[in-house]
Motif scaffolding. Sequence first.
Motif, PDB file in Angstrom:
ATOM      1  N   ALA A 131       0.822  -1.211   0.000  1.00 28.44           N
ATOM      2  CA  ALA A 131       0.000   0.000   0.000  1.00 28.44           C
ATOM      3  C   ALA A 131       0.854   1.257   0.000  1.00 28.44           C
ATOM      4  N   TYR A 132       2.095   1.147   0.484  1.00 29.89           N
ATOM      5  CA  TYR A 132       2.919   2.335   0.683  1.00 29.89           C
ATOM      6  C   TYR A 132       3.956   2.548  -0.407  1.00 29.89           C
ATOM      7  N   VAL A 133       3.766   1.930  -1.558  1.00 32.09           N
ATOM      8  CA  VAL A 133       4.652   2.239  -2.679  1.00 32.09           C
ATOM      9  C   VAL A 133       4.310   3.613  -3.227  1.00 32.09           C
ATOM     10  N   ASP A 134       5.271   4.201  -3.902  1.00 35.67           N
ATOM     11  CA  ASP A 134       5.001   5.440  -4.627  1.00 35.67           C
ATOM     12  C   ASP A 134       3.952   5.129  -5.695  1.00 35.67           C
ATOM     13  N   PRO A 135       2.825   5.836  -5.720  1.00 36.85           N
ATOM     14  CA  PRO A 135       1.754   5.487  -6.641  1.00 36.85           C
ATOM     15  C   PRO A 135       2.095   5.714  -8.110  1.00 36.85           C
ATOM     16  N   VAL A 136       3.125   6.507  -8.390  1.00 36.91           N
ATOM     17  CA  VAL A 136       3.533   6.752  -9.773  1.00 36.91           C
ATOM     18  C   VAL A 136       4.595   5.748 -10.202  1.00 36.91           C
ATOM     19  N   MET A 137       5.612   5.548  -9.352  1.00 37.24           N
ATOM     20  CA  MET A 137       6.736   4.690  -9.726  1.00 37.24           C
ATOM     21  C   MET A 137       6.517   3.231  -9.364  1.00 37.24           C
ATOM     22  N   GLY A 138       5.639   2.961  -8.410  1.00 34.94           N
ATOM     23  CA  GLY A 138       5.339   1.587  -8.077  1.00 34.94           C
ATOM     24  C   GLY A 138       6.362   0.903  -7.207  1.00 34.94           C
ATOM     25  N   LEU A 139       7.183   1.637  -6.482  1.00 39.67           N
ATOM     26  CA  LEU A 139       8.126   1.030  -5.556  1.00 39.67           C
ATOM     27  C   LEU A 139       8.239   1.890  -4.313  1.00 39.67           C
ATOM     28  N   LEU A 141       9.882   4.201  -2.071  1.00 34.95           N
ATOM     29  CA  LEU A 141      11.001   5.106  -2.285  1.00 34.95           C
ATOM     30  C   LEU A 141      10.682   6.497  -1.756  1.00 34.95           C
ATOM     31  N   THR A 142      11.633   7.045  -0.999  1.00 32.77           N
ATOM     32  CA  THR A 142      11.624   8.466  -0.677  1.00 32.77           C
ATOM     33  C   THR A 142      12.844   9.051  -1.354  1.00 32.77           C
ATOM     34  N   GLY A 143      12.648   9.822  -2.377  1.00 32.60           N
ATOM     35  CA  GLY A 143      13.770  10.374  -3.116  1.00 32.60           C
ATOM     36  C   GLY A 143      13.301  11.086  -4.361  1.00 32.60           C
ATOM     37  N   GLY A 144      14.205  11.865  -4.946  1.00 25.43           N
ATOM     38  CA  GLY A 144      13.882  12.567  -6.174  1.00 25.43           C
ATOM     39  C   GLY A 144      12.828  13.641  -5.986  1.00 25.43           C
ATOM     40  N   SER A 145      12.662  14.132  -4.752  1.00 27.66           N
ATOM     41  CA  SER A 145      11.667  15.184  -4.486  1.00 27.66           C
ATOM     42  C   SER A 145      10.290  14.782  -5.000  1.00 27.66           C
ATOM     43  N   THR A 146       9.928  13.518  -4.786  1.00 25.16           N
ATOM     44  CA  THR A 146       8.684  12.990  -5.359  1.00 25.16           C
ATOM     45  C   THR A 146       7.545  12.835  -4.362  1.00 25.16           C
ATOM     46  N   ALA A 147       7.798  13.007  -3.067  1.00 22.76           N
ATOM     47  CA  ALA A 147       6.780  12.664  -2.073  1.00 22.76           C
ATOM     48  C   ALA A 147       5.482  13.445  -2.289  1.00 22.76           C
ATOM     49  N   GLU A 720      -1.491  24.943 -10.061  1.00 21.33           N
ATOM     50  CA  GLU A 720      -1.165  23.674 -10.721  1.00 21.33           C
ATOM     51  C   GLU A 720      -0.698  22.641  -9.693  1.00 21.33           C
ATOM     52  N   ALA A 721      -0.798  21.352 -10.041  1.00 16.54           N
ATOM     53  CA  ALA A 721      -0.396  20.284  -9.128  1.00 16.54           C
ATOM     54  C   ALA A 721       1.060  20.471  -8.705  1.00 16.54           C
ATOM     55  N   PRO A 722       1.363  20.267  -7.421  1.00 10.19           N
ATOM     56  CA  PRO A 722       2.692  20.600  -6.893  1.00 10.19           C
ATOM     57  C   PRO A 722       3.806  19.749  -7.481  1.00 10.19           C
ATOM     58  N   THR A 723       4.976  20.339  -7.513  1.00  7.59           N
ATOM     59  CA  THR A 723       6.196  19.619  -7.873  1.00  7.59           C
ATOM     60  C   THR A 723       7.083  19.550  -6.629  1.00  7.59           C
ATOM     61  N   GLY A 724       8.230  18.867  -6.733  1.00  5.91           N
ATOM     62  CA  GLY A 724       9.038  18.587  -5.552  1.00  5.91           C
ATOM     63  C   GLY A 724       9.892  19.756  -5.109  1.00  5.91           C
ATOM     64  N   MET A 725      10.222  19.780  -3.788  1.00  9.04           N
ATOM     65  CA  MET A 725      11.047  20.866  -3.270  1.00  9.04           C
ATOM     66  C   MET A 725      12.166  20.382  -2.353  1.00  9.04           C
ATOM     67  N   GLY A 726      12.352  19.087  -2.187  1.00  5.30           N
ATOM     68  CA  GLY A 726      13.407  18.612  -1.306  1.00  5.30           C
ATOM     69  C   GLY A 726      14.801  18.950  -1.794  1.00  5.30           C
TER      70      GLY A 726
END
Length: 757
Positions: A131-139, A141-147, A720-726
């Motif tokens: 249930a806790y995979v990244d819904p876009v990448m399917g794995l 992962l916390t990285g790539g400013s994607t959260a 617009e839908a947010p982008t990453g900021m990490g």
Amino acid sequence: MHIDADTLRHLPQGLQTLIENANPPPPASTEPGAGVGRRTFLKVATASGFALGAFPAGALAQAAAQPADGLKPTQQPAAFVRIDRDGTVTVTVNRLDMGQGVQTGLPMALAEELDADWAKVRSVHGNANPAYVDPVMGLHLTGGSTAIKNSYTQYRELGARTRAMLVAAAAQQWGVGADALRTEAGQVVGPGGRKLGYGELAEAAMKLPVPQTVALKDPRQFRLIGHATGRLDARAKSSGGQSYGIDTRLPGMLTAVAARPPVFGGKVQSVDDSAAKAIRGVRAVLRVPIDRGGEAVVVVADGYWPAKQGRDALKVAWDTSAVGKVDTAAQLAQYRELARKPGALKYDADVSGLAAAPRKISAEYLFPYLAHTPMEPLNCTVRLTGEGAAARAELWLGSQAPGLDTMAAARVLGLPPQNIAIHVQMAGGGFGRRAIPTSDYVVEACGIAKAARAAGIDAPVRMVWSREDDVKGGYYRPMHLHRAEIGFDDQGKVLAWDHVIVGQSITKGSPFERFMIKNGVDATAVEGMKEPYPLPMRLSVHHPEDNVPVLWWRSVGSTHTAYVMETLIDEIARATKQDPVEYRLRLIGDKHPRHKAVLQLAVEKSGYGKRQLPAGRAWGVAVHESFSSVVAYVVEASVTDGVPKLHAVTAGVHCNLAVNPRSVQAQVEGGALMGLGMCLPGAAITLKDGVVEQGNFNDYTVARLTDMPAIAVHIVPSAEAPTGMGEPGVPPLAPAFANAVARLTGKVPRELPFKLA
């Protein structure tokens, strides 16, 4: 860390293989969300309330499931939302929080659509459950400013689904239509002003089907999203009450400290551990296989101090005869030789105009290895229980990739992945170091726990790295060398740009290789090159293989590509006597409105061109896009006796909708400080005869409070839908600083950290 979602989508077979390797089956445990299936809505009654997900191990009952056809585990409230009887809403976050504030940002998105009472919202970490995979990448992962970028809509829909179920439950209880009801601050409000709190409705709501489709709010209705909001963990962190992975304490727990080979991949030739074993509190001295085929000598003791004393007392002879011994000086000579010839092509523009160009720049840039040095050094606690088919393992750590780490632990321990549970802990920083394809420190911790059990030690073991272990322990931002030959005319029009990059690939040999390396070019090494400027660029890359473990470092390739691009663009502007802001705006044109907007915002707010700077100071400007967000800096700097000093920073930021402007501000401030740190003397990892020469903050520089200038952060409004900021706050700072230095000294700093002599 950076993983390009478009690449993933266009290479489904590669992604499928990666997911199969990275994502374990659900653990056989009562961990949060355990057993949530594609068509299952799990319902749990707890002692204090009713969970629409995120259940504690103390759940008292598990009822039958209602179908939720068509919904994936990532779309079902079951694993994400728990509502207690008192109305407290606990949101499970599918990412590691390592300081970036995701444990506030994603709950804000969910609570917005749920119409929760924010004062009663809490958050917890998820685990390796599907249930806790990244819904876009399917794995996992916390990285790539994607959260926030990848889960913003997911969490809004989770909140909206939960709200719809609560409204339906109230409608049934009152015998009215759902369209006659509304919600506010954790309550359903009915005709005549009747109210029912969410805690009163949770039991009935969880017996209802989960809606497949829901309507989301118009952004004009937002009361949480887009508003500066205090972080849910702020009180715990500011009071010293926050617990991190390194704070894990279990009954009977022991602590392990490892002596690792001085050269990566070295092995133990001999060891005299008699003095170590004589130290009070030392329980065992073990030899354990570690990363890159190496071997370590590990001291297991009652606590960190006796373990460290035991390690210091070891007498180890190392065998490094079979591994490469990198020497920074020799490596630089090799890189320079490679840079004189074309490598694997990324861009193949015609550069024949170089020879006849009226103006030319020939430049070489050098960037050193960099360590991640998070505030909390690496650590992992492992508890092994049971035997045979009943064998289980539990791990406590701040993991950026719990799926990968679960699979790695399974291989080391010889257990099926479903028999391993990872308890994701708050992390004191990461910057990519806690998301390692080899899971090096997890493998090490599991190897230690396994060896300890074989030695008769039946206790949880917490492995802790010291700061020296951290600095010398590898997985650095790679060393890079750039060579550029540029021809341009008197108006600053670039006629030809021939560019070569030399540096190790960070994805070669990893599960990401097959879709990140194309035609011999690691995409992470060239990200940030060329755009947003329309340049006739030939870009080629060499990826030498060296015995130095490398990895993504906060903002990845943009840590060096932004510096090269923005200092060279600025140099062309100075050479043709053009204002660097106007020159950039002319090159950017109308094709990149976000770049234009952030640059103009930073310029306006800084007073650039309108305000007279004190004597001895100069402006510096840079703009760069990374991870789908754009940041521009306008800085004020001086140089005194050859020492550059940064005095003020004004940032323009375009991350589309800023879910929590306060977190965006914090990320830019932290990114700017990290970017500044790259410029400071001593900010480099060097090697001699294969041995890392730095060992702690006395000889490896990081930016400190006294280095921090005043920073003002301004955000371009957007719905617009947010982008990453990490990560985007890091890359433009160093080139903006360098451009100010170049205006003061007439010389462009071509090497980081700055060397002006």
